[in-house]
Design a protein around this motif. Sequence first.
Motif, PDB file in Angstrom:
ATOM      1  N   ARG A  17       0.823  -1.212   0.000  1.00  0.00           N
ATOM      2  CA  ARG A  17       0.000   0.000   0.000  1.00  0.00           C
ATOM      3  C   ARG A  17       0.856   1.262   0.000  1.00  0.00           C
ATOM      4  O   ARG A  17       0.438   2.305  -0.483  1.00  0.00           O
ATOM      5  N   HIS A  18       2.067   1.171   0.562  1.00  0.00           N
ATOM      6  CA  HIS A  18       2.902   2.350   0.708  1.00  0.00           C
ATOM      7  C   HIS A  18       4.179   2.284  -0.139  1.00  0.00           C
ATOM      8  O   HIS A  18       5.040   3.142  -0.012  1.00  0.00           O
ATOM      9  N   ALA A  19       4.321   1.270  -0.967  1.00  0.00           N
ATOM     10  CA  ALA A  19       5.541   1.091  -1.738  1.00  0.00           C
ATOM     11  C   ALA A  19       5.387   1.661  -3.150  1.00  0.00           C
ATOM     12  O   ALA A  19       4.349   1.487  -3.785  1.00  0.00           O
ATOM     13  N   LEU A  20       6.433   2.346  -3.622  1.00  0.00           N
ATOM     14  CA  LEU A  20       6.473   2.759  -5.023  1.00  0.00           C
ATOM     15  C   LEU A  20       6.816   1.564  -5.907  1.00  0.00           C
ATOM     16  O   LEU A  20       6.233   1.369  -6.970  1.00  0.00           O
ATOM     17  N   LEU A  21       7.782   0.757  -5.452  1.00  0.00           N
ATOM     18  CA  LEU A  21       8.200  -0.447  -6.177  1.00  0.00           C
ATOM     19  C   LEU A  21       8.034  -1.649  -5.257  1.00  0.00           C
ATOM     20  O   LEU A  21       8.518  -1.652  -4.132  1.00  0.00           O
ATOM     21  N   THR A  22       7.340  -2.667  -5.757  1.00  0.00           N
ATOM     22  CA  THR A  22       7.159  -3.907  -5.004  1.00  0.00           C
ATOM     23  C   THR A  22       7.576  -5.073  -5.891  1.00  0.00           C
ATOM     24  O   THR A  22       7.017  -5.262  -6.970  1.00  0.00           O
ATOM     25  N   VAL A  23       8.569  -5.821  -5.426  1.00  0.00           N
ATOM     26  CA  VAL A  23       9.052  -7.003  -6.141  1.00  0.00           C
ATOM     27  C   VAL A  23       8.718  -8.220  -5.282  1.00  0.00           C
ATOM     28  O   VAL A  23       9.108  -8.289  -4.110  1.00  0.00           O
ATOM     29  N   GLY A  34      13.107  -5.313 -17.514  1.00  0.00           N
ATOM     30  CA  GLY A  34      12.722  -6.240 -18.579  1.00  0.00           C
ATOM     31  C   GLY A  34      13.865  -6.597 -19.499  1.00  0.00           C
ATOM     32  O   GLY A  34      13.639  -6.897 -20.680  1.00  0.00           O
ATOM     33  N   MET A  35      15.087  -6.620 -18.969  1.00  0.00           N
ATOM     34  CA  MET A  35      16.283  -6.833 -19.791  1.00  0.00           C
ATOM     35  C   MET A  35      16.909  -8.204 -19.561  1.00  0.00           C
ATOM     36  O   MET A  35      18.115  -8.375 -19.737  1.00  0.00           O
ATOM     37  N   VAL A  36      16.109  -9.193 -19.159  1.00  0.00           N
ATOM     38  CA  VAL A  36      16.601 -10.559 -19.011  1.00  0.00           C
ATOM     39  C   VAL A  36      15.810 -11.452 -19.966  1.00  0.00           C
ATOM     40  O   VAL A  36      14.772 -11.062 -20.488  1.00  0.00           O
ATOM     41  N   GLY A  37      16.335 -12.654 -20.170  1.00  0.00           N
ATOM     42  CA  GLY A  37      15.693 -13.534 -21.136  1.00  0.00           C
ATOM     43  C   GLY A  37      14.303 -13.966 -20.714  1.00  0.00           C
ATOM     44  O   GLY A  37      13.382 -14.026 -21.527  1.00  0.00           O
ATOM     45  N   GLN A  38      14.139 -14.271 -19.440  1.00  0.00           N
ATOM     46  CA  GLN A  38      12.842 -14.723 -18.939  1.00  0.00           C
ATOM     47  C   GLN A  38      12.718 -14.289 -17.490  1.00  0.00           C
ATOM     48  O   GLN A  38      13.685 -14.321 -16.729  1.00  0.00           O
ATOM     49  N   ARG A  39      11.540 -13.883 -17.073  1.00  0.00           N
ATOM     50  CA  ARG A  39      11.275 -13.530 -15.676  1.00  0.00           C
ATOM     51  C   ARG A  39       9.844 -13.908 -15.350  1.00  0.00           C
ATOM     52  O   ARG A  39       8.966 -13.890 -16.213  1.00  0.00           O
ATOM     53  N   LYS A  40       9.631 -14.251 -14.103  1.00  0.00           N
ATOM     54  CA  LYS A  40       8.272 -14.494 -13.631  1.00  0.00           C
ATOM     55  C   LYS A  40       8.189 -14.078 -12.174  1.00  0.00           C
ATOM     56  O   LYS A  40       9.198 -13.946 -11.482  1.00  0.00           O
ATOM     57  N   GLY A  41       6.979 -13.868 -11.707  1.00  0.00           N
ATOM     58  CA  GLY A  41       6.748 -13.310 -10.385  1.00  0.00           C
ATOM     59  C   GLY A  41       5.965 -12.024 -10.553  1.00  0.00           C
ATOM     60  O   GLY A  41       5.135 -11.899 -11.462  1.00  0.00           O
ATOM     61  N   SER A  42       6.242 -11.045  -9.701  1.00  0.00           N
ATOM     62  CA  SER A  42       5.534  -9.773  -9.771  1.00  0.00           C
ATOM     63  C   SER A  42       6.490  -8.619  -9.528  1.00  0.00           C
ATOM     64  O   SER A  42       7.304  -8.658  -8.603  1.00  0.00           O
ATOM     65  N   ILE A  43       6.403  -7.600 -10.387  1.00  0.00           N
ATOM     66  CA  ILE A  43       7.104  -6.331 -10.207  1.00  0.00           C
ATOM     67  C   ILE A  43       6.071  -5.238 -10.415  1.00  0.00           C
ATOM     68  O   ILE A  43       5.580  -5.050 -11.532  1.00  0.00           O
ATOM     69  N   ARG A  44       5.717  -4.537  -9.356  1.00  0.00           N
ATOM     70  CA  ARG A  44       4.716  -3.480  -9.454  1.00  0.00           C
ATOM     71  C   ARG A  44       5.368  -2.130  -9.183  1.00  0.00           C
ATOM     72  O   ARG A  44       6.065  -1.962  -8.189  1.00  0.00           O
ATOM     73  N   PHE A  45       5.111  -1.192 -10.072  1.00  0.00           N
ATOM     74  CA  PHE A  45       5.629   0.165  -9.943  1.00  0.00           C
ATOM     75  C   PHE A  45       4.444   1.120  -9.937  1.00  0.00           C
ATOM     76  O   PHE A  45       3.690   1.163 -10.910  1.00  0.00           O
ATOM     77  N   GLY A  46       4.285   1.851  -8.841  1.00  0.00           N
ATOM     78  CA  GLY A  46       3.117   2.718  -8.714  1.00  0.00           C
ATOM     79  C   GLY A  46       1.815   1.958  -8.839  1.00  0.00           C
ATOM     80  O   GLY A  46       0.817   2.496  -9.315  1.00  0.00           O
ATOM     81  N   GLY A  47       1.834   0.683  -8.450  1.00  0.00           N
ATOM     82  CA  GLY A  47       0.640  -0.148  -8.508  1.00  0.00           C
ATOM     83  C   GLY A  47       0.444  -0.894  -9.816  1.00  0.00           C
ATOM     84  O   GLY A  47      -0.413  -1.775  -9.901  1.00  0.00           O
ATOM     85  N   ARG A  48       1.233  -0.576 -10.853  1.00  0.00           N
ATOM     86  CA  ARG A  48       1.070  -1.243 -12.152  1.00  0.00           C
ATOM     87  C   ARG A  48       2.042  -2.405 -12.282  1.00  0.00           C
ATOM     88  O   ARG A  48       3.240  -2.268 -11.993  1.00  0.00           O
ATOM     89  N   GLU A  49       1.535  -3.529 -12.744  1.00  0.00           N
ATOM     90  CA  GLU A  49       2.363  -4.711 -12.956  1.00  0.00           C
ATOM     91  C   GLU A  49       3.255  -4.521 -14.176  1.00  0.00           C
ATOM     92  O   GLU A  49       2.776  -4.154 -15.258  1.00  0.00           O
ATOM     93  N   LEU A  50       4.573  -4.773 -14.006  1.00  0.00           N
ATOM     94  CA  LEU A  50       5.522  -4.602 -15.098  1.00  0.00           C
ATOM     95  C   LEU A  50       5.852  -5.906 -15.812  1.00  0.00           C
ATOM     96  O   LEU A  50       6.370  -5.871 -16.939  1.00  0.00           O
ATOM     97  N   ILE A  51       5.613  -7.038 -15.158  1.00  0.00           N
ATOM     98  CA  ILE A  51       5.862  -8.309 -15.840  1.00  0.00           C
ATOM     99  C   ILE A  51       4.962  -8.370 -17.073  1.00  0.00           C
ATOM    100  O   ILE A  51       3.754  -8.160 -16.998  1.00  0.00           O
TER     101      ILE A  51
END
Length: 241
Positions: free
Chosen positions: A8-14, A59-76
């Motif tokens: 709720r209070h994080a700009l970036l959540t991994v 997004g500069m790796v060959g493959q990634r999974k999980g969750s990366i949220r920036f300002g609440g938006r999912e980047l994966i």
Amino acid sequence: MSVMLDPRHALLTVEDLHAWYGESHILHGTTFEVMAGEVVTLLGRNGAGKTTTLKSIMGMVGQRKGSIRFGGRELIGLSSNQIAREGIALCPEERGIFASLTVEENLLLPPVIKPGGLSLDQIFDLFPNLRERLGSSQGTKLSGGEQQMLAIGRILRTGARLLLLDEPTEGLAPVIIQQIGKTIRALKSQGFTILLVEQNFRFASTVADRYYIMEHGRIVERFANSELDANVEKLHEYLGV
């Protein structure tokens, strides 16, 4: 170590981030968060997964999974181009200065993607050395310290509010390291959020609000700067210093 997040209070959540280069599985469930306006440092030995974490966010790796949220938006699922336009910028360890371009041309090359980026004059206030080199020096004719200043200055024009800095003090003289530290503190005071990869925890202690220690692609410890003295033995154990 289990890391509990408060998104709720994080700009970036991994969360539970896994990443691969080809067949090599580098990140194994990395989890951490960065609050708006913080300087957070990822510490760890070479090969712990620190740089891969920054590249995974972009997004500069060959493959990634999980969750990366920036300002609440999912980047994966987003491309590097799309992620940059969300307001995240990476300053890589190798700096990426264009050899054939002048200081000014290097600074002007990245596009402005968000309002609020720094002007050239504001960048020169942070890095007076660059003003002296503005039109006459090609990028790779600069000293190592000047190249690092240029690499950081270049991303400040874009309007990105989350800065990913990969080993910004590597190989630099102590006087330049002090200037980089002063710059990071100034950027924080201007509202930038910074995720910093470092092996030099003595430098990190002058700029960071919090630390995460990485080992084998996972976060194994976290503590605030105010808890640094109580965790020196752990730092020696994990970093081998």
